[in-house]
Design an enzyme around this catalytic site. Structure first.
Site, short mmCIF file in Angstrom:
data_model
loop_
_atom_site.label_atom_id
_atom_site.label_comp_id
_atom_site.label_asym_id
_atom_site.label_seq_id
_atom_site.Cartn_x
_atom_site.Cartn_y
_atom_site.Cartn_z
N ASN A 106 37.91 31.39 59.49
CA ASN A 106 36.54 31.92 60.10
C ASN A 106 36.18 33.26 59.70
O ASN A 106 34.83 33.20 59.52
CB ASN A 106 37.08 31.99 61.55
CG ASN A 106 37.19 30.83 62.61
OD1 ASN A 106 37.60 29.83 61.77
ND2 ASN A 106 37.25 31.05 63.89
N SER A 137 28.76 32.42 66.16
CA SER A 137 28.98 31.87 67.38
C SER A 137 28.29 33.05 68.24
O SER A 137 28.18 34.17 68.00
CB SER A 137 30.36 31.79 67.82
OG SER A 137 30.61 31.52 69.22
N TYR A 150 39.31 34.43 68.02
CA TYR A 150 38.07 33.70 67.35
C TYR A 150 36.80 34.61 67.53
O TYR A 150 36.19 34.83 66.90
CB TYR A 150 37.96 32.57 68.57
CG TYR A 150 36.84 31.68 68.33
CD1 TYR A 150 36.79 30.63 67.14
CD2 TYR A 150 35.66 31.71 68.76
CE1 TYR A 150 35.80 29.73 66.61
CE2 TYR A 150 34.59 30.87 68.47
CZ TYR A 150 34.45 29.97 67.45
OH TYR A 150 33.50 29.04 67.11
N LYS A 154 34.38 35.94 64.60
CA LYS A 154 33.06 35.53 64.59
C LYS A 154 32.09 37.15 64.45
O LYS A 154 31.18 37.14 63.98
CB LYS A 154 32.56 34.95 65.97
CG LYS A 154 33.09 33.66 65.62
CD LYS A 154 32.68 32.76 64.37
CE LYS A 154 33.14 31.20 64.41
NZ LYS A 154 32.64 30.60 63.11
N1 LIG Z 1 31.29 23.62 68.72
C1 LIG Z 1 31.18 24.72 69.45
O1 LIG Z 1 30.88 24.96 70.57
C2 LIG Z 1 30.53 25.93 68.41
C3 LIG Z 1 30.03 27.00 68.96
C4 LIG Z 1 29.80 28.16 68.13
C5 LIG Z 1 30.11 28.16 66.97
N2 LIG Z 1 30.58 26.98 66.51
C6 LIG Z 1 31.03 27.26 65.02
O2 LIG Z 1 30.23 26.12 64.29
C7 LIG Z 1 31.04 25.72 63.21
C8 LIG Z 1 31.17 24.38 63.08
O3 LIG Z 1 31.83 23.72 64.25
P1 LIG Z 1 32.14 22.40 64.92
O4 LIG Z 1 31.98 22.56 66.52
O5 LIG Z 1 31.34 21.53 64.37
O6 LIG Z 1 33.75 22.15 64.59
P2 LIG Z 1 34.20 20.86 63.97
O7 LIG Z 1 35.87 21.20 64.25
O8 LIG Z 1 33.74 19.72 64.36
O9 LIG Z 1 34.02 21.30 62.42
C9 LIG Z 1 34.88 22.10 61.80
C10 LIG Z 1 34.97 21.84 60.25
O10 LIG Z 1 35.64 23.10 59.72
C11 LIG Z 1 36.61 22.39 58.64
N3 LIG Z 1 37.78 23.21 58.18
C12 LIG Z 1 38.76 23.28 59.07
N4 LIG Z 1 39.69 23.87 58.43
C13 LIG Z 1 39.14 24.13 57.20
C14 LIG Z 1 39.57 24.83 55.80
N5 LIG Z 1 40.80 25.32 55.86
N6 LIG Z 1 39.04 24.93 54.85
C15 LIG Z 1 37.78 24.36 54.93
N7 LIG Z 1 37.17 23.57 55.94
C16 LIG Z 1 37.95 23.64 57.03
C17 LIG Z 1 36.78 21.01 59.24
O11 LIG Z 1 37.25 19.98 58.24
C18 LIG Z 1 35.35 20.56 59.71
O12 LIG Z 1 34.60 20.01 58.97
C19 LIG Z 1 32.26 26.40 63.24
O13 LIG Z 1 32.34 27.75 62.49
C20 LIG Z 1 32.24 26.81 64.71
O14 LIG Z 1 33.34 28.09 64.94
C21 LIG Z 1 30.79 25.93 67.08
#
Ligand SMILES: NC(=O)c1ccc[n+]([C@@H]2O[C@H](COP(=O)([O-])OP(=O)(O)OC[C@H]3O[C@@H](n4cnc5c(N)ncnc54)[C@H](O)[C@@H]3O)[C@@H](O)[C@H]2O)c1
Length: 252
Positions: A106, A137, A150, A154
């Site tokens: 992250n 986030s 986490y 962020k």
């Molecule tokens: N879903 C939520 O509620 C939320 C809220 C705020 C922020 N986010 C952020 O948004 C972003 C996407 O989250 P999401 O909800 O779509 O999650 P998700 O789990 O659907 O997708 C996460 C992605 O990260 C990739 N990933 C994981 N490990 C990796 C590695 N070692 N190298 C390269 N890629 C890797 C995965 O393959 C996947 O494509 C993240 O940064 C997450 O922290 C999500």
């Protein structure tokens, strides 16, 4: 920024927010879309390609825990596309029992990925400029106890991205930086937390109000693409309940 004919790199493009955002970007007429992710997904590549047959959609493996691999992936993507106009760092994990891995993917992953992209985009080094979009986030703006590591990762992304947006650098590189702060978005990340919430301690404080404002991945993606089209260098955006608003840090 008009997205038509632009070259885009999306790190984490197979994730919930990433895949929906890639669909929106293709609908806007981007020319090249390079998806950098840890595992290949040919079905998703096929779905994306079908949305815009004129675009070149391709996959390159990246593992954000491996600095050499990050450099290699960006070099390979640049060889394929020639230039990047937009780079989105959109990977992430949420697991409080994996402290080092969380920081590695992250925060350190975003830092190294940003530098790898900047090296190839920096106008003072022969690049063409562009925009780097780092996905943080809502907990990068306001701490939440249940996910302390986490949250730390962020907060780091917000600080790092805002630091690089310093006008002194921008005037030389022509690369702008924006920070994206979604609230709870319905993706696999959230679904897995519902199955097994791996939290900081074994008790979970009540959710803060903003984190209760759920949105779909499609709504989040739509706001993300709107931010890319309109945002100015250094801006920070809250994406919640399908809405997009700029966040202004208080003066100190
Ligand atoms: N879903 C939520 O509620 C939320 C809220 C705020 C922020 N986010 C952020 O948004 C972003 C996407 O989250 P999401 O909800 O779509 O999650 P998700 O789990 O659907 O997708 C996460 C992605 O990260 C990739 N990933 C994981 N490990 C990796 C590695 N070692 N190298 C390269 N890629 C890797 C995965 O393959 C996947 O494509 C993240 O940064 C997450 O922290 C999500």
């Amino acid at each position: 920024m008009d997205l038509k004919n632009k070259n885009v790199i999306y790190v984490g493009g197979f994730g919930g927010i990433g895949f929906c955002s890639c669909k929106c970007l293709l609908e806007q007429g981007v020319a090249n879309l390079g998806i950098l992710d840890v595992f290949e997904d040919n079905e998703k590549i096929g779905t994306l390609q079908a949305l815009n047959k004129a675009a070149n959609v391709f996959y390159i493996k990246i593992d954000l825990t491996d600095v050499d691999n990050i450099e290699h992936a960006f070099t390979a993507a640049h060889d394929t596309m020639g230039r990047f106009d937009i780079v989105v760092n959109g990977s992430g994990i949420m697991n409080e029992h994996e402290i080092e891995r969380t920081i590695k993917i992250n925060l350190l992953g975003v830092i190294y990925s940003t530098f790898a992209a900047l090296r190839l985009m920096d106008k003072s080094k022969g690049g063409h400029g562009g925009v780097i979009v780092n996905i943080s986030s809502i907990v990068g703006l306001d701490a939440y106890g249940a996910y302390a590591t986490y949250t730390a990762s962020k907060y780091g992304v917000n600080g790092f991205t805002r630091a690089l947006s310093d006008p002194y650098y921008y005037s030389q590189t022509d690369v702008s930086f924006i920070t994206i702060c979604p609230s709870t978005t319905e993706t696999a990340m959230i679904a897995s937390l519902r199955m097994d919430a791996v939290t900081t301690f074994d008790r979970m404080p009540p959710l803060p109000k903003l984190l209760c404002n759920n949105q779909s991945a499609e709504e989040c993606a739509h706001s993300l693409v709107t931010a890319i089209k309109t945002a100015k260098n250094g801006s920070v955006w809250i994406l919640t309940s399908g809405t997009l608003r700029e966040y202004n840090y208080p003066d100190i």
